[in-house]
Design a protein around this motif. Structure first.
Motif, PDB file in Angstrom:
ATOM      1  N   LYS A 187      -5.031  -5.123  -2.378  1.00 31.71           N
ATOM      2  CA  LYS A 187      -4.348  -4.962  -1.085  1.00 31.71           C
ATOM      3  C   LYS A 187      -5.020  -3.991  -0.117  1.00 31.71           C
ATOM      4  CE  LYS A 187      -0.474  -6.276   1.011  1.00 31.71           C
ATOM      5  NZ  LYS A 187      -0.286  -7.668   1.415  1.00 31.71           N
ATOM      6  N   ASP A 188      -5.813  -3.033  -0.601  1.00 30.45           N
ATOM      7  CA  ASP A 188      -6.212  -1.949   0.287  1.00 30.45           C
ATOM      8  C   ASP A 188      -7.522  -1.344  -0.198  1.00 30.45           C
ATOM      9  OD1 ASP A 188      -6.481   0.379   1.777  1.00 30.45           O
ATOM     10  OD2 ASP A 188      -4.357   0.881   1.707  1.00 30.45           O
ATOM     11  N   LYS A 189      -8.639  -1.778   0.387  1.00 30.37           N
ATOM     12  CA  LYS A 189      -9.951  -1.277  -0.046  1.00 30.37           C
ATOM     13  C   LYS A 189     -10.098   0.223   0.189  1.00 30.37           C
ATOM     14  CE  LYS A 189     -14.897  -2.251   0.167  1.00 30.37           C
ATOM     15  NZ  LYS A 189     -15.955  -3.132   0.725  1.00 30.37           N
ATOM     16  N   ASN A 190      -9.522   0.728   1.265  1.00 33.05           N
ATOM     17  CA  ASN A 190      -9.595   2.173   1.526  1.00 33.05           C
ATOM     18  C   ASN A 190      -8.886   2.965   0.437  1.00 33.05           C
ATOM     19  OD1 ASN A 190     -11.069   1.866   3.906  1.00 33.05           O
ATOM     20  ND2 ASN A 190      -9.226   1.730   5.179  1.00 33.05           N
ATOM     21  N   TYR A 191      -7.758   2.444  -0.023  1.00 34.41           N
ATOM     22  CA  TYR A 191      -7.009   3.089  -1.112  1.00 34.41           C
ATOM     23  C   TYR A 191      -7.842   3.067  -2.398  1.00 34.41           C
ATOM     24  CZ  TYR A 191      -2.925   4.116  -4.099  1.00 34.41           C
ATOM     25  OH  TYR A 191      -2.042   4.669  -4.998  1.00 34.41           O
ATOM     26  N   TRP A 192      -8.466   1.937  -2.680  1.00 32.54           N
ATOM     27  CA  TRP A 192      -9.368   1.837  -3.832  1.00 32.54           C
ATOM     28  C   TRP A 192     -10.450   2.922  -3.769  1.00 32.54           C
ATOM     29  CZ3 TRP A 192     -10.768  -0.119  -8.462  1.00 32.54           C
ATOM     30  CH2 TRP A 192     -12.124  -0.190  -8.780  1.00 32.54           C
TER      31      TRP A 192
END
Length: 353
Positions: A187-192
């Motif tokens: 859902k969220d590459k930045n979170y990864w």
């Protein structure tokens, strides 16, 4: 922290969680309140939890044995019998204080006793806080096969109190961290990228909040997992098969849920690269991140054959097809992908190399 509202309940955090629990109990007029714990949460979490409840209520504590191996119908039967012996009625409440085994099993017991009594989840592990206690999935295993019997039924509320995490050993924290990494992948590459750069899991409140927000947004779109909610199962098709295999193996040590799912995310990452276009550099990033956080497991040919045979029991299957959640890219999943046997075997070779 602001509460996160779902379709029919809310997730409350830390001190505010206790405030809203006490308001709920004062208004609901429950005939009895049953608190389900395992031996670990009985020893480490029950006293601080009870100290935050204000009011004169009729409490009964029910303790079950800890561990995934006890998440079965036999344990449910024991709890149902205790509820009956202690005169539980349809105006009773069950509060599940524990990890995913307690919240999954307790939610299922409550949902089926006298055709359903209210329940509240108080997750005490990182895994339960970000995954098991949110979304309404309840249920138990059938032998070593994960979550084969259960219902989707929402709690009255979920209380996330991060101070309970102080009771956990590092391995349990890492198990929950795998599900948080999954939230980034789907859902969220930045979170990864934020998660993989962490030095420790100490300042984790905001990260828990982000993970719960991601899961809640997905569940709100598809409460009964007909389509988009399936993305939450990335890594779980093969990961659950690995977990079940180790749960039932007479000589291998058990793998924790997050440890098995971490393996599944590498395997399904490789399959994603081959089938749905996951870039090679993102696949390498996924593999490196999980192998830096989780010990590598050795699989022989016999192990792999047995694990792949377990895929037929996966809950996403339909019409005889095994359906995978794969990635087009980090943050962009694709559901209901069919995978050839040879590619499944190749994925284990990629994991081992």
């Amino acid at each position: 922290m602001t509460s996160i509202t779902s379709s029919s309940y809310a997730v409350h955090f830390n001190k505010n969680a206790y405030t809203l629990l006490n308001e709920h109990l004062s208004k609901a007029n429950y005939s009895k309140i049953f608190i389900l714990v395992d031996e670990n949460t009985h020893n480490c979490c029950l006293a601080p939890f009870m100290s935050e409840i204000h009011g004169d209520y009729n409490f009964e504590v029910i303790e079950i044995e800890a561990g995934e191996i006890n998440k079965n119908i036999a344990t449910c039967t024991q709890v149902w019998e205790v509820l009956s012996e202690l005169d539980a009625d349809r105006k009773s409440l069950m509060i599940n204080v524990g990890g995913g085994v307690v919240t999954d099993l307790g939610g299922f017991v409550a949902s089926t006793f006298k055709r359903g009594i209210d329940f509240i989840n108080v997750p005490t592990t990182l895994l339960a806080m970000v995954d098991a206690s949110v979304g309404g999935k309840t249920g138990v295993d059938l032998g070593s096969l994960k979550n084969q019997v259960g219902v989707i039924n929402q709690p009255e509320m979920v209380l996330v109190v991060s101070s309970f995490l102080r009771t956990l050993e590092k391995r349990q924290m890492q198990s929950g961290f795998a599900e948080m990494l999954k939230h980034g992948l789907i859902k969220d590459k930045n979170y990864w990228n934020e998660l993989k750069a962490l030095d420790s899991l100490e300042a984790i409140d905001q990260l828990i909040y982000h993970s719960v927000t991601i899961k809640n947004e997905v569940v709100l779109q598809d409460p009964t997992e007909q389509n988009i909610r399936k993305i939450l199962n990335y890594g779980h098709t093969l990961g659950h098969a690995v977990e079940s295999y180790y749960l039932d193996h007479p000589t291998y040590d058990l793998l924790l849920h997050g440890e098995a799912i971490a393996i599944g995310m590498i395997l399904e990452g490789y399959i994603s690269h081959k089938l749905t276009g996951l870039p090679k550099e993102e696949l390498a990033d996924i593999k490196a991140t999980f192998l830096s956080n989780y010990p590598k497991v050795s699989f022989n040919t016999e192990d792999i054959e047995a694990i792949l045979k377990l895929l037929k029991f996966d809950k996403k299957n339909s019409h005889g097809n095994i359906n995978f959640v794969l990635l087009n890219a980090i943050g962009t999943p694709e559901i209901d992908v069919k995978v050839a046997q040879e590619l499944l075997e190749e994925s284990f070779a990629y994991y081992k190399d």
